[in-house]
Design an enzyme around this catalytic site. Structure first.
Site, PDB file in Angstrom:
ATOM      1  N   ARG A   3       0.821  -1.219   0.000  1.00 35.06           N
ATOM      2  CA  ARG A   3       0.000   0.000   0.000  1.00 35.06           C
ATOM      3  C   ARG A   3       0.851   1.264   0.000  1.00 35.06           C
ATOM      4  O   ARG A   3       0.331   2.375  -0.124  1.00 35.06           O
ATOM      5  CB  ARG A   3      -0.925   0.032   1.244  1.00 35.06           C
ATOM      6  N   TYR A  38       0.845   4.227  -2.610  1.00 29.62           N
ATOM      7  CA  TYR A  38      -0.269   5.178  -2.483  1.00 29.62           C
ATOM      8  C   TYR A  38      -0.120   6.012  -1.208  1.00 29.62           C
ATOM      9  O   TYR A  38      -0.159   7.246  -1.258  1.00 29.62           O
ATOM     10  CB  TYR A  38      -1.579   4.391  -2.462  1.00 29.62           C
ATOM     11  N   ASP A  39       0.088   5.315  -0.074  1.00 27.04           N
ATOM     12  CA  ASP A  39       0.129   6.016   1.222  1.00 27.04           C
ATOM     13  C   ASP A  39       1.288   7.011   1.270  1.00 27.04           C
ATOM     14  O   ASP A  39       1.115   8.176   1.628  1.00 27.04           O
ATOM     15  CB  ASP A  39       0.309   5.019   2.375  1.00 27.04           C
ATOM     16  N   ASN A  41     -12.978   6.963   3.078  1.00 25.81           N
ATOM     17  CA  ASN A  41     -13.694   6.108   2.105  1.00 25.81           C
ATOM     18  C   ASN A  41     -14.999   6.749   1.621  1.00 25.81           C
ATOM     19  O   ASN A  41     -15.894   7.003   2.418  1.00 25.81           O
ATOM     20  CB  ASN A  41     -14.013   4.746   2.726  1.00 25.81           C
ATOM     21  N   ARG A  56     -12.979  -1.655  -4.987  1.00 21.76           N
ATOM     22  CA  ARG A  56     -13.205  -1.236  -3.602  1.00 21.76           C
ATOM     23  C   ARG A  56     -14.438  -1.939  -3.046  1.00 21.76           C
ATOM     24  O   ARG A  56     -15.248  -2.476  -3.783  1.00 21.76           O
ATOM     25  CB  ARG A  56     -13.335   0.295  -3.533  1.00 21.76           C
ATOM     26  N   TYR A  99     -12.835  -9.930   3.025  1.00 18.09           N
ATOM     27  CA  TYR A  99     -11.415 -10.198   3.234  1.00 18.09           C
ATOM     28  C   TYR A  99     -11.141 -10.297   4.739  1.00 18.09           C
ATOM     29  O   TYR A  99     -11.622  -9.466   5.518  1.00 18.09           O
ATOM     30  CB  TYR A  99     -10.544  -9.103   2.610  1.00 18.09           C
ATOM     31  N   GLY A 100     -10.363 -11.317   5.121  1.00 18.07           N
ATOM     32  CA  GLY A 100     -10.111 -11.567   6.542  1.00 18.07           C
ATOM     33  C   GLY A 100     -11.397 -12.055   7.195  1.00 18.07           C
ATOM     34  O   GLY A 100     -12.239 -12.673   6.530  1.00 18.07           O
ATOM     35  N   GLY A 106     -13.555  -9.980   8.415  1.00 14.30           N
ATOM     36  CA  GLY A 106     -14.538  -8.904   8.241  1.00 14.30           C
ATOM     37  C   GLY A 106     -14.676  -8.017   9.469  1.00 14.30           C
ATOM     38  O   GLY A 106     -15.594  -7.194   9.542  1.00 14.30           O
ATOM     39  N   ARG A 145     -14.468   0.460   8.495  1.00 16.01           N
ATOM     40  CA  ARG A 145     -14.317   1.631   7.638  1.00 16.01           C
ATOM     41  C   ARG A 145     -15.540   2.521   7.884  1.00 16.01           C
ATOM     42  O   ARG A 145     -16.572   2.068   8.368  1.00 16.01           O
ATOM     43  CB  ARG A 145     -14.289   1.248   6.146  1.00 16.01           C
TER      44      ARG A 145
HETATM   45  P1  NAD Z   1     -10.796   7.418  -9.464  1.00 21.44           P
HETATM   46  O1  NAD Z   1      -9.795   6.353  -9.721  1.00 21.44           O
HETATM   47  O2  NAD Z   1     -12.210   7.185  -9.856  1.00 21.44           O
HETATM   48  O3  NAD Z   1     -10.352   8.788 -10.133  1.00 21.44           O
HETATM   49  C1  NAD Z   1      -9.015   9.142 -10.337  1.00 21.44           C
HETATM   50  C2  NAD Z   1      -8.930   9.839 -11.689  1.00 21.44           C
HETATM   51  O4  NAD Z   1      -7.574  10.261 -11.907  1.00 21.44           O
HETATM   52  C3  NAD Z   1      -9.298   8.918 -12.849  1.00 21.44           C
HETATM   53  O5  NAD Z   1     -10.155   9.581 -13.742  1.00 21.44           O
HETATM   54  C4  NAD Z   1      -7.950   8.601 -13.503  1.00 21.44           C
HETATM   55  O6  NAD Z   1      -8.049   8.302 -14.870  1.00 21.44           O
HETATM   56  C5  NAD Z   1      -7.189   9.891 -13.223  1.00 21.44           C
HETATM   57  N1  NAD Z   1      -5.727   9.708 -13.218  1.00 21.44           N
HETATM   58  C6  NAD Z   1      -5.015   8.756 -12.578  1.00 21.44           C
HETATM   59  N2  NAD Z   1      -3.694   8.916 -12.812  1.00 21.44           N
HETATM   60  C7  NAD Z   1      -3.586  10.021 -13.610  1.00 21.44           C
HETATM   61  C8  NAD Z   1      -2.479  10.694 -14.206  1.00 21.44           C
HETATM   62  N3  NAD Z   1      -1.217  10.265 -14.032  1.00 21.44           N
HETATM   63  N4  NAD Z   1      -2.747  11.776 -14.978  1.00 21.44           N
HETATM   64  C9  NAD Z   1      -4.012  12.208 -15.181  1.00 21.44           C
HETATM   65  N5  NAD Z   1      -5.087  11.603 -14.652  1.00 21.44           N
HETATM   66  C10 NAD Z   1      -4.870  10.518 -13.877  1.00 21.44           C
HETATM   67  O7  NAD Z   1     -10.703   7.741  -7.909  1.00 21.44           O
HETATM   68  P2  NAD Z   1     -11.607   8.662  -6.983  1.00 21.44           P
HETATM   69  O8  NAD Z   1     -12.232   7.792  -5.981  1.00 21.44           O
HETATM   70  O9  NAD Z   1     -12.457   9.576  -7.785  1.00 21.44           O
HETATM   71  O10 NAD Z   1     -10.476   9.500  -6.242  1.00 21.44           O
HETATM   72  C11 NAD Z   1     -10.161  10.831  -6.615  1.00 21.44           C
HETATM   73  C12 NAD Z   1      -9.094  11.375  -5.684  1.00 21.44           C
HETATM   74  O11 NAD Z   1      -9.543  11.334  -4.335  1.00 21.44           O
HETATM   75  C13 NAD Z   1      -7.776  10.579  -5.737  1.00 21.44           C
HETATM   76  O12 NAD Z   1      -6.698  11.498  -5.640  1.00 21.44           O
HETATM   77  C14 NAD Z   1      -7.842   9.741  -4.487  1.00 21.44           C
HETATM   78  O13 NAD Z   1      -6.553   9.430  -4.006  1.00 21.44           O
HETATM   79  C15 NAD Z   1      -8.613  10.631  -3.541  1.00 21.44           C
HETATM   80  N6  NAD Z   1      -9.303   9.843  -2.503  1.00 21.44           N
HETATM   81  C16 NAD Z   1     -10.407   9.099  -2.823  1.00 21.44           C
HETATM   82  C17 NAD Z   1     -11.017   8.333  -1.836  1.00 21.44           C
HETATM   83  C18 NAD Z   1     -12.251   7.511  -2.107  1.00 21.44           C
HETATM   84  O14 NAD Z   1     -12.720   6.821  -1.206  1.00 21.44           O
HETATM   85  N7  NAD Z   1     -12.842   7.547  -3.275  1.00 21.44           N
HETATM   86  C19 NAD Z   1     -10.504   8.329  -0.533  1.00 21.44           C
HETATM   87  C20 NAD Z   1      -9.358   9.072  -0.284  1.00 21.44           C
HETATM   88  C21 NAD Z   1      -8.784   9.846  -1.263  1.00 21.44           C
HETATM   89  N1  UDP Z   2     -12.674  -5.615   1.224  1.00 20.67           N
HETATM   90  C1  UDP Z   2     -13.419  -6.772   1.320  1.00 20.67           C
HETATM   91  N2  UDP Z   2     -13.946  -7.295   0.165  1.00 20.67           N
HETATM   92  C2  UDP Z   2     -13.752  -6.732  -1.051  1.00 20.67           C
HETATM   93  C3  UDP Z   2     -12.985  -5.539  -1.138  1.00 20.67           C
HETATM   94  C4  UDP Z   2     -12.457  -5.007   0.020  1.00 20.67           C
HETATM   95  O1  UDP Z   2     -13.620  -7.331   2.406  1.00 20.67           O
HETATM   96  O2  UDP Z   2     -14.264  -7.280  -2.048  1.00 20.67           O
HETATM   97  C5  UDP Z   2     -12.143  -5.022   2.479  1.00 20.67           C
HETATM   98  C6  UDP Z   2     -10.687  -4.592   2.430  1.00 20.67           C
HETATM   99  O3  UDP Z   2      -9.850  -5.669   2.827  1.00 20.67           O
HETATM  100  C7  UDP Z   2     -10.680  -3.457   3.447  1.00 20.67           C
HETATM  101  C8  UDP Z   2     -12.057  -2.828   3.305  1.00 20.67           C
HETATM  102  O4  UDP Z   2     -12.881  -3.816   2.684  1.00 20.67           O
HETATM  103  O5  UDP Z   2     -10.551  -3.960   4.754  1.00 20.67           O
HETATM  104  C9  UDP Z   2     -12.069  -1.566   2.465  1.00 20.67           C
HETATM  105  O6  UDP Z   2     -11.412  -1.850   1.267  1.00 20.67           O
HETATM  106  P1  UDP Z   2     -11.335  -0.807   0.063  1.00 20.67           P
HETATM  107  O7  UDP Z   2     -10.440  -1.404  -0.963  1.00 20.67           O
HETATM  108  O8  UDP Z   2     -12.699  -0.387  -0.320  1.00 20.67           O
HETATM  109  O9  UDP Z   2     -10.667   0.499   0.712  1.00 20.67           O
HETATM  110  P2  UDP Z   2      -9.391   0.746   1.662  1.00 20.67           P
HETATM  111  O10 UDP Z   2      -8.865  -0.559   2.191  1.00 20.67           O
HETATM  112  O11 UDP Z   2      -8.425   1.425   0.788  1.00 20.67           O
HETATM  113  O12 UDP Z   2      -9.947   1.586   2.741  1.00 20.67           O
END
Ligand code: NAD
Ligand code: UDP
Length: 309
Positions: free
Chosen positions: A140, A143-144, A172, A184, A202-203, A205, A209
């Protein structure tokens, strides 16, 4: 205003664009379509206030804009782990490029950070003061750590160059337009229930979140962008559920006869997550309004429509 939304063809970005255009702004949507979908923004393609730019944020770009919502980055573990080095480049080079653009044209920039910067948190619920518990070499980490350095970059551009930053830590978020293969948990469980495929937990449960509906999240982003508080600020719904509770809720909502199957817990999967949103409430007067049941209904209806096509 002329506003750039990077990642605008993605899940959150496309909902944000809907709101910005409804408010009368001119919107430039920049996306490389890695996890984005043209369908998410197709309804704006002929609108005079909308412009689509296919571009990768890891490359610099010159544009004239007043605000930048920097959302470009894959958000689902499945997608950000597919090409982890690219994920790091997107967060690091992409954020440098967007901060450079903001500096040059004196635009305000909001960076979409994440609850993942808290890692597997030992403080619960998570406040913005908590520095987190992140493995820097796990699956992870791309990303993190990418998002952690993106935050660092924002604050260094702020201190060194007075760039007008806003930093949102998004928890989330779910809702219509999540990809069918997004990976997700909410979209997986809904798609599986609708297709009568066993629901993957997964796990055991027991990990938790907290799920925020996308319209609430977008409202928080807009308030942060247009307020004085620079953040970082948590944006999420404090309603906390175990993944097993979520699976059973979706099962009973859509398909009570579908089975649950338990699969191995991925490495470094955080055990608990819940936002402390006191700062969002205090500085943005923001809190979520959509209950999980309501939000799930709207999301399920969207998936039903798309899957029936
Ligand atoms: P998403 O994957 O649906 O959207 C991401 C978008 O970015 C996509 O359209 C993808 O094509 C575009 N993208 C990826 N890499 C790119 C690059 N190199 N150049 C140009 N475009 C690029 O995800 P989302 O859920 O809409 O998330 C949007 C933002 O919010 C992200 O930065 C994500 O990290 C952040 N975020 C989302 C969540 C969530 O739960 N959805 C939680 C925390 C943070
Ligand atoms: N998860 C799950 N089943 C799935 C997908 C995800 O049990 O089909 C679990 C995953 O292991 C995590 C939680 O759901 O504990 C949230 O996962 P997600 O990928 O949505 O987001 P994140 O882990 O990045 O918060």
């Amino acid at each position: 205003m002329r506003i750039l939304v990077t990642g605008g063809a993605g899940f959150i970005g496309s909902h944000l664009i809907d709101r910005l255009i409804a408010q009368g702004h001119e919107v430039l949507c920049l996306d490389n379509f890695y996890t984005g979908d043209k369908k998410n923004i197709a309804h704006w393609l002929n609108h005079p206030n909308f412009e689509l730019i296919r571009h990768d944020v890891t490359e610099p770009i010159r544009l004239e804009v007043e605000q930048i919502y920097h959302l470009a980055c894959p958000a689902s573990p499945v997608h950000y782990q597919f090409n982890p080095i690219k994920t790091v480049k997107t967060s690091v080079l992409g954020t440098i490029n967007m901060l450079g653009l903001a500096k040059r044209v004196k635009a305000r920039i909001l960076m979409a950070s994440t609850s993942e910067i808290y890692g597997d948190p030992q403080v619960h619920p998570q406040t913005e003061e908590y520095w987190g518990n992140v493995n820097c070499h796990g699956i992870r980490s791309c990303y993190d750590e990418g998002k952690r350095i993106a935050e660092t970059l924002c604050f260094d551009y702020y201190r060194e160059h007075q760039v007008d930053i806003r930093v949102a830590r998004i928890f989330n978020t779910y809702g219509p337009r999540m990809l069918e293969n997004d990976g997700r948990v909410v979209s997986n469980l809904i798609v599986q229930s609708l297709k009568n495929i066993p629901l993957t937990v997964y796990g055991d449960g027991s990990q938790t979140r907290s799920f925020c509906y996308v319209s609430d999240l977008v409202e928080g982003l807009i308030r942060l962008m247009n307020g004085e508080y620079i953040g970082p600020v948590n944006l999420g719904n404090p309603g906390e559920y175990t993944i097993l509770e979520l699976a059973k809720k979706i099962q009973s909502l859509i398909n009570p006869s579908v089975e649950l199957v338990y699969q191995p817990l991925p490495q470094d999967d955080p055990k608990q997550r819940q936002p402390d949103i006191s700062k969002a409430l205090k500085y943005l007067d923001w809190q979520p309004t959509i209950l999980l049941d309501e939000g799930l209904d709207m999301t399920v209806n969207d998936f039903k429509t798309r899957l029936s096509k």
